[in-house]
Scaffold this motif. Structure first.
Motif, short mmCIF file in Angstrom:
data_model
loop_
_atom_site.label_atom_id
_atom_site.label_comp_id
_atom_site.label_asym_id
_atom_site.label_seq_id
_atom_site.Cartn_x
_atom_site.Cartn_y
_atom_site.Cartn_z
N LYS A 42 5.56 -7.67 -6.97
CA LYS A 42 5.22 -6.80 -5.84
C LYS A 42 6.28 -5.70 -5.69
O LYS A 42 5.96 -4.52 -5.55
CB LYS A 42 5.14 -7.65 -4.57
CG LYS A 42 4.76 -6.88 -3.33
CD LYS A 42 4.66 -7.85 -2.16
CE LYS A 42 4.44 -7.13 -0.86
NZ LYS A 42 4.39 -8.07 0.27
N VAL A 46 5.79 -1.61 -6.15
CA VAL A 46 6.19 -0.66 -5.10
C VAL A 46 7.18 0.34 -5.68
O VAL A 46 7.09 1.55 -5.44
CB VAL A 46 6.79 -1.41 -3.89
CG1 VAL A 46 7.48 -0.45 -2.94
CG2 VAL A 46 5.70 -2.18 -3.15
N GLU A 134 -1.68 -0.16 -4.91
CA GLU A 134 -2.11 -1.07 -3.86
C GLU A 134 -3.14 -2.06 -4.39
O GLU A 134 -3.13 -3.24 -4.02
CB GLU A 134 -2.68 -0.29 -2.68
CG GLU A 134 -1.63 0.48 -1.91
CD GLU A 134 -2.21 1.41 -0.85
OE1 GLU A 134 -1.41 2.06 -0.18
OE2 GLU A 134 -3.43 1.47 -0.70
N VAL A 137 -1.26 -4.67 -6.32
CA VAL A 137 -0.60 -5.59 -5.40
C VAL A 137 -1.62 -6.57 -4.84
O VAL A 137 -1.38 -7.77 -4.77
CB VAL A 137 0.11 -4.81 -4.26
CG1 VAL A 137 0.53 -5.75 -3.15
CG2 VAL A 137 1.33 -4.07 -4.80
#
Length: 180
Positions: A42, A46, A134, A137
């Protein structure tokens, strides 16, 4: 004789308890490892998204600088043209000055329009990259949750094979263990 049987039974029970404790510890460690891997993935996604956004902003800044240089170059050329023409005659200077201003304004408007199109395209690319990040994720979260569900179902199956939680498979005389 019954005392010997009792000792053997107690030893077997202790071994089973130790095996169960070791399996529980192993499962806890695997959960920790999965959670840590998930968090690292994660954070990496990011970080990748932030890097992509930074690079897109860098590209936008380059486009702005290029547009400014073009505008300055056009304005410089206009001044040179005006000075050369002013030597020839005032009438010619006025005519060329008007034509140059119109052309400069046209080119400036075109440059601004082109710059805005480039900015819009770059922002759209940023939005796509962020959306993909996103999505990745979300997929990783779903994978982690699926793994946790499978782990919990496996643990539940182990504990309820014969209804007592001992792991003895009814009617077979065998013990059954499942890990992962």
């Amino acid at each position: 004789m019954s005392q010997k049987t009792m000792v053997i039974s107690q030893n077997a029970m202790q071994r089973m308890q130790q095996k169960h404790a070791m399996q529980s510890l192993l499962q806890e460690e695997e959960i920790k490892t999965l959670n840590q891997t998930h968090e690292l993935d994660k954070k990496e996604l990011v970080k990748d998204g932030e890097y992509d956004a930074m690079m897109a902003q860098f590209n936008i800044d380059q486009l702005h600088a290029l547009n400014e240089r073009n505008i300055q170059s056009i304005e410089t050329q206009m001044s040179i043209d005006v000075e050369l023409v002013s030597v020839e005659s005032n009438l010619t200077v006025q005519r060329i000055e008007d034509e140059t201003r119109m052309e400069t304004e046209k080119i400036r408007e075109q440059s601004i329009a082109d710059g805005e199109v480039d900015i819009a395209k770059t922002k759209a690319e940023i939005d796509v990259l962020l959306a993909e990040g996103e999505l990745d994720v979300a997929k990783n979260i779903a994978k982690g949750e699926k793994g946790m569900l499978q782990f919990h179902l496996c643990c539940h199956e182990f504990c309820v094979l014969d209804g007592t939680g001992t792991g003895h498979v009814r009617g077979t005389g065998h013990w059954r263990y499942r890990v992962g």
